[in-house]
Design a protein around this motif. Sequence first.
Motif, PDB file in Angstrom:
ATOM      1  N   GLY A  56       0.804  -1.206   0.000  1.00  0.00           N
ATOM      2  CA  GLY A  56       0.000   0.000   0.000  1.00  0.00           C
ATOM      3  C   GLY A  56       0.837   1.256   0.000  1.00  0.00           C
ATOM      4  O   GLY A  56       2.015   1.254  -0.362  1.00  0.00           O
ATOM      5  N   TYR A  57       0.219   2.325   0.464  1.00  0.00           N
ATOM      6  CA  TYR A  57       0.846   3.642   0.432  1.00  0.00           C
ATOM      7  C   TYR A  57       2.156   3.692   1.230  1.00  0.00           C
ATOM      8  O   TYR A  57       3.136   4.271   0.774  1.00  0.00           O
ATOM      9  CB  TYR A  57      -0.143   4.689   0.954  1.00  0.00           C
ATOM     10  N   GLU A  58       2.194   3.082   2.386  1.00  0.00           N
ATOM     11  CA  GLU A  58       3.428   3.090   3.196  1.00  0.00           C
ATOM     12  C   GLU A  58       4.557   2.366   2.478  1.00  0.00           C
ATOM     13  O   GLU A  58       5.717   2.770   2.570  1.00  0.00           O
ATOM     14  CB  GLU A  58       3.169   2.480   4.579  1.00  0.00           C
ATOM     15  N   PRO A 106       8.132  15.608   0.020  1.00  0.00           N
ATOM     16  CA  PRO A 106       7.327  14.468   0.487  1.00  0.00           C
ATOM     17  C   PRO A 106       5.958  14.851   1.056  1.00  0.00           C
ATOM     18  O   PRO A 106       5.002  14.088   0.940  1.00  0.00           O
ATOM     19  CB  PRO A 106       8.204  13.818   1.560  1.00  0.00           C
ATOM     20  N   THR A 107       5.831  16.046   1.614  1.00  0.00           N
ATOM     21  CA  THR A 107       4.538  16.459   2.159  1.00  0.00           C
ATOM     22  C   THR A 107       3.502  16.686   1.067  1.00  0.00           C
ATOM     23  O   THR A 107       2.307  16.685   1.324  1.00  0.00           O
ATOM     24  CB  THR A 107       4.670  17.748   2.999  1.00  0.00           C
ATOM     25  N   GLU A 108       3.959  16.886  -0.168  1.00  0.00           N
ATOM     26  CA  GLU A 108       3.059  17.123  -1.285  1.00  0.00           C
ATOM     27  C   GLU A 108       2.516  15.830  -1.885  1.00  0.00           C
ATOM     28  O   GLU A 108       1.763  15.874  -2.839  1.00  0.00           O
ATOM     29  CB  GLU A 108       3.756  17.947  -2.365  1.00  0.00           C
ATOM     30  N   MET A 109       2.921  14.681  -1.344  1.00  0.00           N
ATOM     31  CA  MET A 109       2.387  13.420  -1.840  1.00  0.00           C
ATOM     32  C   MET A 109       1.759  12.605  -0.716  1.00  0.00           C
ATOM     33  O   MET A 109       1.779  11.393  -0.725  1.00  0.00           O
ATOM     34  CB  MET A 109       3.428  12.599  -2.584  1.00  0.00           C
ATOM     35  N   GLY A 110       1.204  13.311   0.263  1.00  0.00           N
ATOM     36  CA  GLY A 110       0.498  12.629   1.332  1.00  0.00           C
ATOM     37  C   GLY A 110      -0.696  11.872   0.795  1.00  0.00           C
ATOM     38  O   GLY A 110      -1.245  12.203  -0.262  1.00  0.00           O
ATOM     39  N   PHE A 111      -1.112  10.846   1.498  1.00  0.00           N
ATOM     40  CA  PHE A 111      -2.230  10.020   1.055  1.00  0.00           C
ATOM     41  C   PHE A 111      -3.486  10.859   0.841  1.00  0.00           C
ATOM     42  O   PHE A 111      -4.222  10.651  -0.111  1.00  0.00           O
ATOM     43  CB  PHE A 111      -2.486   8.896   2.059  1.00  0.00           C
TER      44      PHE A 111
END
Length: 119
Positions: A56-58, A106-111
């Motif tokens: 998944g996302y993680e 990385p904050t711009e690709m949060g779930f």
Amino acid sequence: MAMAFKMATTGMWVTEECKNSFMAMKWKKVHRFIVFKIDEAAKVLMVDKVGGPTEGYEDLKAALPVDDCRAPTASRIRAKILYATSKDGLRRALDGIHYEVQATDPTEMGFDVIKDRVK
């Protein structure tokens, strides 16, 4: 391994593996995600990591390198330019991309960002 190539806009070649992996994800739903990378020495865009059906996302976040593009704040300027200019060639080679999330941090690709984008 035999590869057929398509020309990307920067002189980077998109491997047939990129297209095949994307089509398997799109039509057969066998992959949850694909992380692509540029091999500067070989001048190719290639598959770096394929997320299995239980990932998944993680797992996607863990597959992104901390010191190369796909984690831009720590990337070399040359790598940033190569990735930015190769993106359109990859997108054209992968038929059927409907949504794109471009993240420079990385904050711009949060779930939550990804979920909002694909609604």
